[in-house]
Write a protein that holds these residues in place. Structure first.
Motif, short mmCIF file in Angstrom:
data_model
loop_
_atom_site.label_atom_id
_atom_site.label_comp_id
_atom_site.label_asym_id
_atom_site.label_seq_id
_atom_site.Cartn_x
_atom_site.Cartn_y
_atom_site.Cartn_z
N LEU A 1 -2.38 -10.53 3.91
CA LEU A 1 -3.51 -10.92 3.06
C LEU A 1 -3.26 -10.69 1.57
CD1 LEU A 1 -6.37 -9.44 5.29
CD2 LEU A 1 -5.83 -11.87 4.97
N VAL A 2 -2.29 -9.85 1.27
CA VAL A 2 -2.00 -9.57 -0.15
C VAL A 2 -0.49 -9.68 -0.42
CG1 VAL A 2 -4.03 -8.12 -0.65
CG2 VAL A 2 -2.01 -7.07 0.37
N ARG A 3 0.12 -10.57 0.32
CA ARG A 3 1.57 -10.72 0.26
C ARG A 3 2.06 -11.02 -1.17
NH1 ARG A 3 6.02 -13.16 3.47
NH2 ARG A 3 4.87 -13.20 5.41
N GLU A 4 1.38 -11.98 -1.82
CA GLU A 4 1.78 -12.37 -3.18
C GLU A 4 1.64 -11.22 -4.16
OE1 GLU A 4 0.05 -15.82 -5.23
OE2 GLU A 4 0.06 -16.77 -3.24
N ALA B 1 -5.29 -0.24 -2.49
CA ALA B 1 -5.87 -0.64 -3.78
C ALA B 1 -6.03 -2.16 -3.86
CB ALA B 1 -5.01 -0.13 -4.93
N LEU B 2 -4.99 -2.88 -3.46
CA LEU B 2 -5.05 -4.35 -3.50
C LEU B 2 -6.14 -4.88 -2.57
CD1 LEU B 2 -1.22 -5.27 -3.36
CD2 LEU B 2 -2.73 -5.49 -5.34
N MET B 3 -6.21 -4.31 -1.35
CA MET B 3 -7.20 -4.79 -0.37
C MET B 3 -8.63 -4.51 -0.85
SD MET B 3 -5.71 -6.09 2.48
CE MET B 3 -6.63 -5.58 3.94
N ALA B 4 -8.84 -3.33 -1.44
CA ALA B 4 -10.18 -3.00 -1.96
C ALA B 4 -10.56 -3.98 -3.06
CB ALA B 4 -10.20 -1.57 -2.49
N PHE B 5 -9.60 -4.29 -3.89
CA PHE B 5 -9.81 -5.24 -4.99
C PHE B 5 -10.20 -6.62 -4.45
CE2 PHE B 5 -7.80 -8.40 -7.88
CZ PHE B 5 -8.40 -8.06 -9.08
N LYS C 1 -11.12 3.17 -4.86
CA LYS C 1 -12.18 3.19 -5.87
C LYS C 1 -11.81 2.33 -7.07
CE LYS C 1 -13.14 7.27 -7.87
NZ LYS C 1 -13.69 8.63 -8.01
N ILE C 2 -10.60 2.52 -7.57
CA ILE C 2 -10.16 1.77 -8.75
C ILE C 2 -10.03 0.29 -8.41
CG2 ILE C 2 -8.27 1.47 -10.41
CD1 ILE C 2 -7.85 4.54 -10.26
N GLY C 3 -9.54 -0.02 -7.21
CA GLY C 3 -9.45 -1.42 -6.78
C GLY C 3 -10.81 -2.09 -6.86
N ALA C 4 -11.83 -1.42 -6.31
CA ALA C 4 -13.19 -1.98 -6.31
C ALA C 4 -13.72 -2.09 -7.74
CB ALA C 4 -14.11 -1.09 -5.47
N TYR C 5 -13.49 -1.06 -8.53
CA TYR C 5 -13.98 -1.04 -9.91
C TYR C 5 -13.36 -2.17 -10.74
CZ TYR C 5 -14.76 0.71 -14.66
OH TYR C 5 -15.11 0.85 -15.98
N LEU C 6 -12.06 -2.34 -10.60
CA LEU C 6 -11.37 -3.39 -11.38
C LEU C 6 -11.79 -4.79 -10.92
CD1 LEU C 6 -7.75 -1.98 -11.87
CD2 LEU C 6 -9.62 -2.06 -13.53
N ALA C 7 -12.30 -4.88 -9.70
CA ALA C 7 -12.81 -6.16 -9.22
C ALA C 7 -14.22 -6.42 -9.75
CB ALA C 7 -12.82 -6.18 -7.69
#
Lengths: 332, 332
Positions: free
Chosen positions: B21-24, B64-68, B192-198
């Protein structure tokens, strides 16, 4: 409140202490340092305070504060955070250096490494790096990049130096490269960031950066000289550690280039007994290497002063010139 | 391009690999990692690549990527930098941990410490911390603070753990405290940071932080279990290292609480011969401690899944649920 920071020169009434010019700000730096090392783990705080509260000349904060004031800076809160960050970075490297060099003493008492052991000292160094970045990370991208560049240089300087340990082929050019990276980069960053945070134009930021670099090199050469001619009381650690550890200091390099065989032999680690080291140190003193090293130190001091003269005259510029004079003649 | 990242589970056709899901984005993280460790000092790059390019599950970047993505993030460049920063921090701690534990092997080959020695490995760890902060320091104050908090926790966890080494009185509560600080804090910060940056609202940022914390604890418990029941091939290092080093792992703590005397004795460092360790490991396996530790791991996995259920359904939420399943049953 002086918070335990010693004056740079105790005996002179003629040359005032540059610290006087930033006394208030330095007291704020001291209190920032104390706050920064507070941890849920008391041992961590204790190890950090062992070194942070154990004296230290606070030269890096001083240079940053003075550069800031010279450029008319008023946002004291900001420069205080950065000045504290620089001291935290410096202290982190001292903790790790003591592990690397198996250092017995630091600032007149047993090193943190000897008191607390490998694990806790190593982790305390990491903790101080992290706290420094917590402070520095709140500034804009340029400040973060300059701080990171300085820290990167510190690590690269350490690696470069370790590749020349006990290697008598190290050249003067390589020595200066090591010193720029290992020591001068933090003075460089401090002066540059101080000017930048004061809102100085790019050209002055650059000049103060150059000033810091030259002052840092001058300072390290004096450190190298004191390692030979100083006393244990002044140094806070035994004399001759560079020779003992095989670290390429300027007097050692110059004496080896003059063909001093006992110095070379001791530096290479052959016959590392205490009498051998004492003989080699005597050979350095008699060789004229100290006077030549002083010549280099003065050259970098002159470079630093030339940078200052390109900036408008002010009380703080005068203070900075005084700082150069104190460092190039220092016995502390 | 997968850039050498192994799939999380090779054999299953039913459960897809969340990495897909976040390969790229993960390929971008890999290239950021390679850029980050580039140094003027080739040795520094070599030491960092020894570990960075030597495999690793990239779990912290993945979380982090998945949360984002779960929170609909689109500023890929930003999250890639933070994901890389988390992996750099993790790698820095591994380098320093190998010094602390005198680790012989890591990821199936000799540890950097054994290959490059104390000085260069210690400095390489510092270098990685610095590079991580160079990335993280470019974000806003909250991100900097969260990253710094996570790193502070890592050091405090290390100190806390070192105070319980070979101490059979360590309680379950203290164990969880160590794990939260030493391992889970980076998962917590990443999610947390992933979600926040999203751009997710505060409540969701908090929920994903909780998710990360629980996932991190579940992950560490499985790590502890594998140290007993795994194989050298799977672990990339010998089995039983926790017992050998006296590190309080969950199966050891549970077996000691069950009165298993050989485990206690080996943990306390009495009779640390290889046969003694093997006997103690067998005693843990037969005691039921592994099954009980699995129970704890599952409990934290359930907590993590409960957090996810409080968030809107999406392909990425499903992927994150899959990740929890994979970690709680992992044999890798």
């Amino acid at each position: 409140m002086r918070s335990g920071v010693p004056p740079l020169r105790k005996e002179s009434a003629v040359i005032a202490d540059p610290l006087e010019l930033v006394r208030e700000e330095m007291a704020l730096v001291e209190s920032r340092l104390t706050c920064a090392v507070a941890s849920r783990e008391k041992l961590l705080t204790e190890i950090c305070l062992h070194l942070v509260a154990g004296g230290g000349k606070r030269l890096r904060p001083l240079v940053a504060l003075m550069a800031f004031k010279m450029m008319g800076g008023t946002r004291t809160e900001a420069i205080v955070d950065m000045a504290a960050a620089l001291e935290l970075i410096h202290t982190a490297t001292l903790l790790h250096d003591d592990i690397i060099d198996d250092g017995e003493q630091r600032r007149g008492k047993p090193s943190a490494y000897k008191c607390y052991g490998l694990t806790d000292t190593l982790v305390a160094g990491d903790f101080l790096f992290i706290k420094a970045f917590e402070f520095a990370g709140k500034f804009d991208e340029r400040v973060v990049q300059w701080t990171s560049d300085a820290c990167t240089s510190l690590t690269e300087g350490e690696i470069l130096q370790s590749s020349y340990v006990r290697n008598p082929k190290v050249t003067l050019k390589e020595y200066i490269e090591i010193v720029e990276r290992k020591t001068a980069c933090l003075f460089h960053a401090g002066a540059k960031i101080g000017a930048y945070l004061a809102g100085a134009p790019d050209e002055r930021v650059r000049i103060l950066g150059d000033f810091g670099l030259n002052l840092g090199i001058c300072f390290q050469i004096m450190d190298d000289i004191l390692d030979v001619v100083g006393t244990e009381e002044i140094l806070g650690k035994p004399v001759g550690m560079d020779l003992k550890d095989g670290n390429p200091s300027l007097p050692i390099i110059l004496a080896i280039k003059m063909g001093k065989r006992k110095v070379r032999s001791a530096f290479e680690g052959n016959g590392g007994s205490i009498p051998d080291l004492a003989t080699a140190l005597e050979e350095i003193k008699k060789s004229g290497a100290i006077a030549r090293a002083h010549g280099y130190s003065r050259r970098y001091a002159l470079n630093a002063e030339a940078c200052l003269r390109r900036l408008p005259f002010s009380e703080h510029r005068e203070g900075m010139e005084r700082l150069v004079d104190l460092l190039v003649d220092r016995t502390f």
